[in-house]
Scaffold this motif. Sequence first.
Motif, PDB file in Angstrom:
ATOM      1  N   LEU A   8       0.847  -1.200   0.000  1.00 42.18           N
ATOM      2  CA  LEU A   8       0.000   0.000   0.000  1.00 42.18           C
ATOM      3  C   LEU A   8       0.882   1.250   0.000  1.00 42.18           C
ATOM      4  N   ASP A  12      -2.081   5.709  -2.818  1.00 42.86           N
ATOM      5  CA  ASP A  12      -3.285   4.874  -2.904  1.00 42.86           C
ATOM      6  C   ASP A  12      -4.342   5.436  -1.955  1.00 42.86           C
ATOM      7  N   VAL A  15      -8.485   1.656  -1.837  1.00 39.96           N
ATOM      8  CA  VAL A  15      -8.047   0.432  -2.510  1.00 39.96           C
ATOM      9  C   VAL A  15      -9.027  -0.708  -2.222  1.00 39.96           C
ATOM     10  N   ASP A  17      -9.326  -4.598  -2.307  1.00 39.28           N
ATOM     11  CA  ASP A  17      -8.309  -5.640  -2.178  1.00 39.28           C
ATOM     12  C   ASP A  17      -9.025  -6.991  -2.070  1.00 39.28           C
ATOM     13  N   ASP A  33      -9.815  -6.053  -7.477  1.00 35.22           N
ATOM     14  CA  ASP A  33      -8.618  -5.327  -7.027  1.00 35.22           C
ATOM     15  C   ASP A  33      -8.532  -4.023  -7.821  1.00 35.22           C
ATOM     16  N   ARG A  35      -6.905   0.108  -7.326  1.00 34.65           N
ATOM     17  CA  ARG A  35      -6.287   1.173  -6.526  1.00 34.65           C
ATOM     18  C   ARG A  35      -6.725   2.522  -7.078  1.00 34.65           C
ATOM     19  N   LYS A  37      -6.101   6.175  -7.100  1.00 30.13           N
ATOM     20  CA  LYS A  37      -4.965   7.031  -6.732  1.00 30.13           C
ATOM     21  C   LYS A  37      -5.430   8.436  -6.366  1.00 30.13           C
TER      22      LYS A  37
END
Length: 266
Positions: A8, A12, A15, A17, A33, A35, A37
Amino acid sequence: MTPPPEWLRPEDHVVLDRVTKSFGRVEVLKGIDIRFKRHQTAVLIGGSGAGKTTLLRLLIGLDKATSGCVWVDGEDITPLGEVAMNRVRKKFGMVFQYAALLDSLTVLDNVAFPLREHRKDMSEKQVRDKVVTMLEDLGLLNKEKYMPSELSGGQRKRVGLARALMLQPEVLVYDEPTSGLDPHTSRLVDDLIEETRDRFNVTSVVISHDMTSCFRIAHQAYLLIDGKVAAAGTPEQLASGEHEASRAFIAASGIHPASIQRIVQG
Ligand SMILES: Nc1ncnc2c1ncn2[C@@H]1O[C@H](COP(=O)(O)OP(=O)(O)OP(=O)(O)O)[C@@H](O)[C@H]1O
Ligand SMILES: [Mg+2]
């Protein structure tokens, strides 16, 4: 509390996961999944029933994942109780499809709503000043006494955006912001999403059916098919890349890959 995994990064912001979500025995999200930003725009595209709104509800803490983690600023929000969740939810602003304004309230009262709910410390004059300033910032001068029915579709979107910005969210989430708008107004809403990200320094997550919009505003785009991320990358990568699924999706939208370019660079 689960310690954040070593992969991580500070950039990020939010996120997903290995996130799954089931309703009864039906698994709607099958291991996501993503991320998101900081200060970038991510666009989620996908056909009806792919799981976009479900994913969005997990993201902003309206619903719980069945398994997996949702990291917000390095904190896994999946095990949190209601009180802690309310703190997390304040980080998100939501711009609903068709703006979801309350028809019986004026523009001022619609936009003031979150402040009156959550900022009891503010006086009526402070609330009014903040609302009027925000409306002016978004190009809605002298509209505070109007009723939603007296506004155009694009103006209503901006009122919805003003309301979402009242509590100074870190992440702005838009569900189908351009649906129901003509192409010209849709492009204005795209510009507004980009300007807002820039001016208020937010991270944007946009759900869209509108490929033109996706190509104009996305730093990263995610194609959701049947509860899985079928393709991910920049719009250019999705259009020209190795993913058959995304090429097919884009071809079906009638867009020529060569016409793809972001409106704002960087
Ligand atoms: N509360 C719920 N209970 C049972 N099933 C649900 C629930 N919410 C969503 N679903 C199912 O999950 C699937 C995905 O729904 P979702 O609303 O996330 O799709 P979507 O990608 O947003 O579609 P659209 O583009 O039409 O808005 C659908 O098959 C839907 O029936
Ligand atoms: Mg939906």
